[in-house]
Design a protein around this motif. Structure first.
Motif, PDB file in Angstrom:
ATOM      1  N   VAL A   4      43.684   7.594  80.402  1.00  0.00           N
ATOM      2  CA  VAL A   4      43.405   6.688  79.285  1.00  0.00           C
ATOM      3  C   VAL A   4      41.981   6.164  79.448  1.00  0.00           C
ATOM      4  O   VAL A   4      41.656   5.516  80.439  1.00  0.00           O
ATOM      5  N   HIS A  21      40.244   4.169  77.241  1.00  0.00           N
ATOM      6  CA  HIS A  21      40.022   2.818  76.718  1.00  0.00           C
ATOM      7  C   HIS A  21      41.339   2.058  76.665  1.00  0.00           C
ATOM      8  O   HIS A  21      42.369   2.630  76.335  1.00  0.00           O
ATOM      9  N   GLY A  22      41.281   0.772  76.951  1.00  0.00           N
ATOM     10  CA  GLY A  22      42.448  -0.079  76.749  1.00  0.00           C
ATOM     11  C   GLY A  22      43.548   0.138  77.772  1.00  0.00           C
ATOM     12  O   GLY A  22      44.725   0.013  77.451  1.00  0.00           O
ATOM     13  N   ALA A  23      43.165   0.452  79.018  1.00  0.00           N
ATOM     14  CA  ALA A  23      44.178   0.603  80.072  1.00  0.00           C
ATOM     15  C   ALA A  23      44.902  -0.718  80.311  1.00  0.00           C
ATOM     16  O   ALA A  23      46.117  -0.731  80.519  1.00  0.00           O
ATOM     17  N   PRO A  79      45.609  -3.363  78.219  1.00  0.00           N
ATOM     18  CA  PRO A  79      46.667  -3.630  77.250  1.00  0.00           C
ATOM     19  C   PRO A  79      47.871  -2.713  77.417  1.00  0.00           C
ATOM     20  O   PRO A  79      49.015  -3.132  77.248  1.00  0.00           O
ATOM     21  N   LYS A  80      47.608  -1.441  77.756  1.00  0.00           N
ATOM     22  CA  LYS A  80      48.715  -0.489  77.886  1.00  0.00           C
ATOM     23  C   LYS A  80      49.640  -0.875  79.045  1.00  0.00           C
ATOM     24  O   LYS A  80      50.860  -0.848  78.918  1.00  0.00           O
ATOM     25  N   GLN A  92      51.542  -3.958  78.186  1.00  0.00           N
ATOM     26  CA  GLN A  92      52.682  -3.673  77.314  1.00  0.00           C
ATOM     27  C   GLN A  92      53.899  -3.255  78.156  1.00  0.00           C
ATOM     28  O   GLN A  92      55.022  -3.660  77.882  1.00  0.00           O
ATOM     29  N   HIS A  98      55.344  -6.226  79.724  1.00  0.00           N
ATOM     30  CA  HIS A  98      56.071  -6.977  78.697  1.00  0.00           C
ATOM     31  C   HIS A  98      57.473  -6.403  78.518  1.00  0.00           C
ATOM     32  O   HIS A  98      58.459  -7.122  78.429  1.00  0.00           O
ATOM     33  N   ASN A 109      41.642  -8.516  77.711  1.00  0.00           N
ATOM     34  CA  ASN A 109      42.543  -7.913  76.731  1.00  0.00           C
ATOM     35  C   ASN A 109      43.988  -7.947  77.219  1.00  0.00           C
ATOM     36  O   ASN A 109      44.902  -8.277  76.462  1.00  0.00           O
ATOM     37  N   ILE A 151      47.742 -10.334  76.065  1.00  0.00           N
ATOM     38  CA  ILE A 151      49.112  -9.852  75.860  1.00  0.00           C
ATOM     39  C   ILE A 151      50.077 -10.600  76.782  1.00  0.00           C
ATOM     40  O   ILE A 151      51.130 -11.064  76.361  1.00  0.00           O
ATOM     41  N   GLN A 171      51.606 -13.886  75.919  1.00  0.00           N
ATOM     42  CA  GLN A 171      52.753 -13.967  75.017  1.00  0.00           C
ATOM     43  C   GLN A 171      54.067 -14.072  75.791  1.00  0.00           C
ATOM     44  O   GLN A 171      55.122 -14.213  75.198  1.00  0.00           O
TER      45      GLN A 171
END
Lengths: 283, 113
Positions: free
Chosen positions: B47, B49-51, B53-54, B57, B60, B76, B80, B83
């Motif tokens: 990945v 970009h955005g490791a 957030p992934k 998730q 979560h 980033n 998350i 939350q």
């Protein structure tokens, strides 16, 4: 003629060369200097002038509509940058990762991701003693240098008359931002220094510019420090060495005062002459 | 209580991975069941970009109450994890998962994030 000044390594003299070259060039031809180092534009420290125009650059990011969303969960899989994450019954949009490609917005079956405008940066046009100067400044905290750079180049094409010479002061490195700045240039000057680090990053920059298929030449700054490996490399690779700028304490002193170096340092004036005559022959 | 660890391997002797988004494994210890489960996160290598957030998730979805990691999540990922009702302990790099858990129980870890 659109000339980009770039480097692999940072702090090798891109802005110093761009500013001095532009101010000298405008004595004989119409010239536009564009500061595209949008994360830290500093050409404006040396070139002030009168404000001609200021333009707010914007970008679009998806805005999740909770009422319309059916929570099908498809949008995160479309996003190449993982800017959309589904958390339970929520879709989170991460503006910092979004590249404004519109894919999620266009493909959402429930039309729950309309694009909304968001600030990106400022494009400022000034005129300084006959030199047009455009500075492109990314909003603090944002990471999207490339879209702002592309917008800045489009702005110039649309709003400014054609100049004999356009000089683009590019971001350092060889990543997206640098590529965005140099890819539309007619010629690229790669400026580096004769140190192992300078050589290493020059090689990366050479690979990048070759990949883009743009003609280029090198300028070596702080000649006298490090070693002469960089000159061997240029020779071996048949890369034209346009000029050398000597390593001198006096240059650093004048630079720290914001002075135009070529007016005080004969070697820099000669180097700029050499560069301008080389560029002149390319036309 | 469920406790998540970022780890470079599987099992109690694995070391805490200092990276959050690009951690090789996520280990979940369920205190009630006394069970340590490992989740392979190495696909994150591909990945670009955005490791963060992934991986966030995944955390979560696993829904732990505590996360023990090293450098701590970036901006980033943090947006998350915010939350969730999640306590994030950082600077456990270099410890084994076993030692990190023990330190957590002894209130010796640093609360961050």
């Amino acid at each position: 003629m659109r000339l980009a000044i770039a480097s692999g390594k940072g702090g090798t003299g891109k802005t110093t060369l761009a500013v001095n070259l532009a101010i000298k060039a405008k004595e004989k031809q119409s010239c536009l200097l564009v500061d595209l180092d949008v994360e830290e534009p500093n050409g404006g420290i040396f070139v002030q002038g009168d404000l001609v125009a200021e333009h707010e650059a914007r970008r679009a990011i998806p805005d999740w509509d909770a009422a319309a969303c059916t929570l099908c969960g498809k949008c995160p899989s479309w996003c190449l940058y993982n800017a959309l994450i589904k958390l339970g019954d929520t879709i989170l949009v991460m503006p910092n990762l979004c590249h404004s490609c519109y894919a999620c917005s266009e493909m959402c079956p429930a039309s729950a991701l309309a694009m909304k405008p968001d600030s990106l940066g400022t494009i400022t046009h000034r005129r300084f003693e006959g030199l047009d100067f455009v500075e492109s400044r990314l909003e603090i905290g944002l990471e999207q240098a490339s879209p702002l750079i592309s917008q800045s180049l489009a702005y110039i094409d649309e709003h400014l008359e054609k100049h004999d010479l356009q000089i683009l002061d590019s971001p350092p490195g060889t990543a997206c931002a640098m590529v965005s700045a140099v890819k539309q240039a007619d010629f690229v000057i790669l400026i580096s220094e004769p140190t192992p680090f300078g050589l290493h990053d020059l090689k990366l920059a050479v690979q990048t510019v070759r990949e883009l298929g743009i003609p280029f030449g090198a300028v070596i700054n702080r000649d006298g420090i490090g070693n002469d490996e960089i000159y061997g490399y240029l020779k071996e690779e048949k890369i034209p060495l346009l000029a050398k700028i000597p390593h001198q304490r006096r240059i650093a002193e004048l630079y720290s005062q914001g002075a135009m170096l070529y007016k005080e340092i004969a070697e820099i004036d000669e180097a700029l002459e050499d560069i301008l005559s080389y560029i002149g022959r390319l036309r | 209580m469920k406790i998540a660890f970022t780890a470079t391997g599987e099992g109690w002797d694995a070391l805490i991975d200092p990276r959050f988004g690009r951690t090789d494994y996520i280990l979940i210890y369920d205190e009630e069941k006394d069970e340590l489960v490992s989740i392979d996160n190495r696909e994150i290598m591909d990945v670009a970009h955005g490791a963060g957030p992934k991986t966030a998730q995944k955390i979560h979805e696993l829904d732990p109450q505590v996360l023990i990691t090293g450098n701590g999540p970036g901006g980033n990922a943090a947006s998350i994890l915010k939350q969730m009702q999640l306590k994030i302990y950082i600077k456990a790099s270099g410890m084994s998962v076993r030692d990190a858990y023990r330190s957590f129980k002894n209130n010796e870890l640093i609360l961050g994030g």
